[in-house]
Design a protein around this motif. Structure first.
Motif, PDB file in Angstrom:
ATOM      1  N   ARG A  80      -6.797  22.202 -51.961  1.00 18.67           N
ATOM      2  CA  ARG A  80      -7.089  22.985 -50.772  1.00 18.67           C
ATOM      3  C   ARG A  80      -6.044  22.749 -49.679  1.00 18.67           C
ATOM      4  O   ARG A  80      -5.249  21.817 -49.753  1.00 18.67           O
ATOM      5  CB  ARG A  80      -8.476  22.631 -50.237  1.00 18.67           C
ATOM      6  N   THR A  81      -6.093  23.583 -48.664  1.00 14.76           N
ATOM      7  CA  THR A  81      -5.232  23.396 -47.496  1.00 14.76           C
ATOM      8  C   THR A  81      -5.912  22.452 -46.517  1.00 14.76           C
ATOM      9  O   THR A  81      -7.079  22.632 -46.182  1.00 14.76           O
ATOM     10  CB  THR A  81      -4.956  24.740 -46.805  1.00 14.76           C
ATOM     11  N   ALA A  82      -5.164  21.452 -46.069  1.00 16.78           N
ATOM     12  CA  ALA A  82      -5.680  20.483 -45.109  1.00 16.78           C
ATOM     13  C   ALA A  82      -5.093  20.761 -43.737  1.00 16.78           C
ATOM     14  O   ALA A  82      -3.889  20.968 -43.600  1.00 16.78           O
ATOM     15  CB  ALA A  82      -5.326  19.068 -45.546  1.00 16.78           C
ATOM     16  N   LEU A  83      -5.940  20.760 -42.732  1.00 14.44           N
ATOM     17  CA  LEU A  83      -5.500  20.791 -41.333  1.00 14.44           C
ATOM     18  C   LEU A  83      -5.817  19.435 -40.719  1.00 14.44           C
ATOM     19  O   LEU A  83      -6.901  18.890 -40.958  1.00 14.44           O
ATOM     20  CB  LEU A  83      -6.218  21.885 -40.549  1.00 14.44           C
ATOM     21  N   TYR A  84      -4.883  18.895 -39.942  1.00 14.13           N
ATOM     22  CA  TYR A  84      -5.124  17.588 -39.345  1.00 14.13           C
ATOM     23  C   TYR A  84      -4.586  17.550 -37.917  1.00 14.13           C
ATOM     24  O   TYR A  84      -3.538  18.095 -37.614  1.00 14.13           O
ATOM     25  CB  TYR A  84      -4.482  16.481 -40.179  1.00 14.13           C
ATOM     26  N   ALA A  85      -5.366  16.912 -37.055  1.00 15.96           N
ATOM     27  CA  ALA A  85      -4.949  16.674 -35.668  1.00 15.96           C
ATOM     28  C   ALA A  85      -5.057  15.187 -35.404  1.00 15.96           C
ATOM     29  O   ALA A  85      -5.983  14.527 -35.882  1.00 15.96           O
ATOM     30  CB  ALA A  85      -5.827  17.455 -34.697  1.00 15.96           C
TER      31      ALA A  85
ATOM     32  N   VAL B  61      -9.786  22.717 -45.036  1.00 16.25           N
ATOM     33  CA  VAL B  61     -10.570  21.546 -44.632  1.00 16.25           C
ATOM     34  C   VAL B  61      -9.858  20.877 -43.461  1.00 16.25           C
ATOM     35  O   VAL B  61      -8.663  20.570 -43.538  1.00 16.25           O
ATOM     36  CB  VAL B  61     -10.740  20.561 -45.793  1.00 16.25           C
ATOM     37  N   LEU B  62     -10.596  20.629 -42.399  1.00 17.09           N
ATOM     38  CA  LEU B  62     -10.033  20.070 -41.169  1.00 17.09           C
ATOM     39  C   LEU B  62     -10.510  18.649 -40.934  1.00 17.09           C
ATOM     40  O   LEU B  62     -11.677  18.333 -41.145  1.00 17.09           O
ATOM     41  CB  LEU B  62     -10.455  20.940 -39.967  1.00 17.09           C
ATOM     42  N   ASP B  63      -9.590  17.803 -40.448  1.00 17.48           N
ATOM     43  CA  ASP B  63      -9.953  16.518 -39.877  1.00 17.48           C
ATOM     44  C   ASP B  63      -9.331  16.460 -38.486  1.00 17.48           C
ATOM     45  O   ASP B  63      -8.124  16.272 -38.340  1.00 17.48           O
ATOM     46  CB  ASP B  63      -9.428  15.354 -40.727  1.00 17.48           C
ATOM     47  N   PRO B  64     -10.130  16.615 -37.428  1.00 13.11           N
ATOM     48  CA  PRO B  64      -9.586  16.609 -36.062  1.00 13.11           C
ATOM     49  C   PRO B  64      -9.248  15.217 -35.552  1.00 13.11           C
ATOM     50  O   PRO B  64      -8.651  15.082 -34.489  1.00 13.11           O
ATOM     51  CB  PRO B  64     -10.713  17.236 -35.243  1.00 13.11           C
TER      52      PRO B  64
ATOM     53  N   SER C 100     -12.229  29.715 -38.654  1.00  6.83           N
ATOM     54  CA  SER C 100     -11.159  29.747 -39.645  1.00  6.83           C
ATOM     55  C   SER C 100     -11.165  28.564 -40.603  1.00  6.83           C
ATOM     56  O   SER C 100     -10.374  28.511 -41.537  1.00  6.83           O
ATOM     57  CB  SER C 100      -9.798  29.796 -38.932  1.00  6.83           C
ATOM     58  N   VAL C 101     -12.077  27.623 -40.395  1.00  5.63           N
ATOM     59  CA  VAL C 101     -12.125  26.399 -41.201  1.00  5.63           C
ATOM     60  C   VAL C 101     -13.386  26.398 -42.054  1.00  5.63           C
ATOM     61  O   VAL C 101     -14.471  26.710 -41.566  1.00  5.63           O
ATOM     62  CB  VAL C 101     -12.096  25.156 -40.288  1.00  5.63           C
ATOM     63  N   GLY C 102     -13.245  26.065 -43.327  1.00  8.19           N
ATOM     64  CA  GLY C 102     -14.396  26.075 -44.232  1.00  8.19           C
ATOM     65  C   GLY C 102     -15.235  24.818 -44.167  1.00  8.19           C
ATOM     66  O   GLY C 102     -16.455  24.856 -44.318  1.00  8.19           O
ATOM     67  N   MET C 103     -14.592  23.672 -43.966  1.00 10.92           N
ATOM     68  CA  MET C 103     -15.326  22.406 -43.901  1.00 10.92           C
ATOM     69  C   MET C 103     -14.560  21.437 -43.008  1.00 10.92           C
ATOM     70  O   MET C 103     -13.335  21.489 -42.926  1.00 10.92           O
ATOM     71  CB  MET C 103     -15.522  21.803 -45.296  1.00 10.92           C
ATOM     72  N   ILE C 104     -15.299  20.558 -42.346  1.00 11.65           N
ATOM     73  CA  ILE C 104     -14.715  19.504 -41.513  1.00 11.65           C
ATOM     74  C   ILE C 104     -15.227  18.169 -42.024  1.00 11.65           C
ATOM     75  O   ILE C 104     -16.434  17.993 -42.225  1.00 11.65           O
ATOM     76  CB  ILE C 104     -15.088  19.676 -40.034  1.00 11.65           C
ATOM     77  N   ILE C 105     -14.316  17.241 -42.263  1.00  5.89           N
ATOM     78  CA  ILE C 105     -14.670  15.863 -42.593  1.00  5.89           C
ATOM     79  C   ILE C 105     -13.904  14.979 -41.628  1.00  5.89           C
ATOM     80  O   ILE C 105     -12.676  15.058 -41.556  1.00  5.89           O
ATOM     81  CB  ILE C 105     -14.290  15.493 -44.042  1.00  5.89           C
ATOM     82  N   SER C 106     -14.617  14.138 -40.875  1.00  5.84           N
ATOM     83  CA  SER C 106     -13.899  13.350 -39.881  1.00  5.84           C
ATOM     84  C   SER C 106     -14.660  12.091 -39.504  1.00  5.84           C
ATOM     85  O   SER C 106     -15.894  12.063 -39.493  1.00  5.84           O
ATOM     86  CB  SER C 106     -13.651  14.180 -38.609  1.00  5.84           C
ATOM     87  N   SER C 107     -13.887  11.060 -39.205  1.00  9.41           N
ATOM     88  CA  SER C 107     -14.422   9.809 -38.677  1.00  9.41           C
ATOM     89  C   SER C 107     -13.845   9.626 -37.278  1.00  9.41           C
ATOM     90  O   SER C 107     -12.726   9.116 -37.125  1.00  9.41           O
ATOM     91  CB  SER C 107     -14.044   8.630 -39.574  1.00  9.41           C
ATOM     92  N   PRO C 108     -14.569  10.046 -36.241  1.00 11.66           N
ATOM     93  CA  PRO C 108     -14.042   9.956 -34.879  1.00 11.66           C
ATOM     94  C   PRO C 108     -13.845   8.505 -34.458  1.00 11.66           C
ATOM     95  O   PRO C 108     -14.392   7.577 -35.076  1.00 11.66           O
ATOM     96  CB  PRO C 108     -15.134  10.620 -34.028  1.00 11.66           C
TER      97      PRO C 108
END
Length: 469
Positions: free
Chosen positions: A130-135, A111-114, A297-305
């Motif tokens: 789950r594995t979290a990716l963050y930028a 799960v990514l949050d850019p 490569s990412v299953g889901m993205i949750i983000s508040s730009p």
């Protein structure tokens, strides 16, 4: 000053964890803690399906209140979410709701949050196993995310605290770091103590314990200042309003105890996930080895730009950035220039932006430019940079994956700037399909910024779910 025995008692208070009543049948498989804290006690699949049907039938955004929708998460503490204040935090209930179902994300999905901020999505993701990716562009946000998503050894922290105390007592450090307007925000006595405390923390070996100490020190540096905590950006107390505060070391011990109690919940989780940094720019996402993050490569993205010039993200963390040495005062403008949603542009750049590709947005920007070319440039650059970020997000999302976008509309020069509609159209142009649209009321004041006649209060957020077909 807190004595050593009191400090040890404070650090021992790690059992004070908020418990969520539940039935065993409600717990998600594999997310039961070894103690009584269960991070995901309810599966939201049925609630999500009902909202999706309602949206499909009406074609209009469904009004919800996530605090009521995810009622099993109570207001206040939840794990390490409140380890450190941060502007414009995403409501944990939103991320939790979309992670607590079997429709949008598989158990093994990344799960990514850019736009991770201080790591709300990352923390909920690791709590889900789950594995979290963050930028995140702000180095303070990256530090806080790394700290709040990693379990700690409380006994080891107690030993490190004694080392810090010993070094603090012996320290002769005198030179303060490059903190913006340091004399305005701090008394000479507080500056002297913060300098010694920072030097004592620096003497520790690098690692998670030291990072925890630095994050705690950051909160203490802000609380020890003359800045009113009711405002996200530094604003001086009115004369006579500043409360009496403990000495920085006493504050540090108290905050460290509270943070240890928060992080203790991570050690209770069976199958805790991992949080991995994905770089400092949502427009160029990185893998752990520094290479380009792979397509799909990412299953889901949750983000508040970020919002378009509605929140002073860098200024809000400027004191911490200086005290931690992450961004000295002389480099704050450079950091802001690398941040999407910024509001400072040289006059020479006004009006030189290309069209956004969103007809109604470009018409509005042209109208604003006649009245205020600076504000027009702010929102035009915002849309251009958000298109780049959304393009990158779609690239790394797997086919069939979902993107949850949390965004509000603000006011620019008295006109509604419909970020939710503009970003939605961008994502549809990128081949994404809207499957759900929700509207929630913002109760926090952190995003309620007013700039005289040029801006207004952000009162609601849109939560729009897209599927990559």
């Amino acid at each position: 000053m807190v004595d050593e025995m009191q400090g040890e008692r404070l650090l021992a208070t790690t059992e004070a964890v908020r418990l969520i009543p539940m039935r065993h049948s409600e717990a998600r498989s594999g997310r039961r803690a070894s103690g009584d804290f269960v991070p995901f006690p309810v599966d939201t699949t049925m609630a999500l399906a009902a909202l999706t049907r309602q949206f499909a039938d009406s074609g209009k955004p469904v009004e919800v209140t996530f605090r009521k929708l995810v009622h099993w998460i109570r207001s206040g503490e939840r794990s390490s979410h409140y380890l450190h204040p941060y502007p414009g935090k995403l409501l944990p209930h939103i991320a939790h709701f979309f992670l607590a179902n079997g429709t949008y994300a598989r158990p093994d999905d990344t799960v990514l949050d850019p736009f991770s901020g201080s790591g709300t999505v990352a923390l909920e993701t690791v709590l889900s196993g789950r594995t979290a990716l963050y930028a995140e562009a702000n180095p303070l946000g990256r530090l806080l995310t790394a700290v709040k998503t990693h379990p700690i050894d409380t006994a080891g922290v107690a030993v490190a605290l004694e080392q810090v105390r010993g070094s603090f007592a012996k320290s002769r450090a005198r030179k303060p770091p490059e903190v913006v307007n340091i004399q305005k925000w701090y008394s000479p006595a507080v500056i002297a103590q913060l300098v010694r405390l920072r030097a004592a923390i620096d003497a520790l070996d690098a690692g998670h314990q030291r990072d925890l100490m630095l994050a705690t020190f950051s909160a203490v540096a802000r609380k020890s200042s003359n800045a009113d905590p009711r405002f996200s950006v530094p604003v001086r107390y009115r004369p006579g309003d500043a409360p009496a505060r403990p000495a920085p070391m006493e504050l540090f011990v108290s905050h460290l105890s509270a943070n240890c109690a928060r992080l203790a919940t991570l050690g209770l989780i069976d199958g805790l996930g991992e949080a991995i940094g994905a770089g400092n720019d949502a427009r160029s996402l990185k893998a752990a080895d520094g290479s380009r993050l792979a397509d799909g490569s990412v299953g889901m993205i949750i983000s508040s730009p970020p919002y378009a010039g509605a929140q002073k993200y860098v200024r809000a963390s400027s004191l911490s950035l200086g005290w931690l040495g992450l961004t000295p005062a002389s480099q704050l403008r450079g950091l802001e220039e690398r941040t999407i949603g910024r509001e400072h542009f040289a006059k020479a750049s006004w009006g030189k932006q290309h069209p956004s590709g969103i007809a109604c947005a470009d018409a509005l920007i042209a109208e604003i430019a006649k009245e205020n070319p600076s504000r027009a440039t702010i929102v035009a650059v915002y849309l251009s940079e958000m298109r780049s970020a959304l393009t990158e997000a779609v690239r790394v999302l797997r086919p069939g994956g979902h993107l949850v976008l949390v965004i509000g509309d603000n006011t620019v020069c008295g006109r509604r700037f419909a970020s939710s509609e503009y970003l939605r159209e961008m994502l549809e142009q990128l081949g994404m399909t809207v499957v759900l649209s929700l509207v929630d009321t913002i109760l926090t004041r952190q995003l309620m910024t007013r700039r005289a006649s040029t801006a207004g209060i952000i009162a609601t957020e849109s939560v729009i779910v897209f599927r990559k077909d």
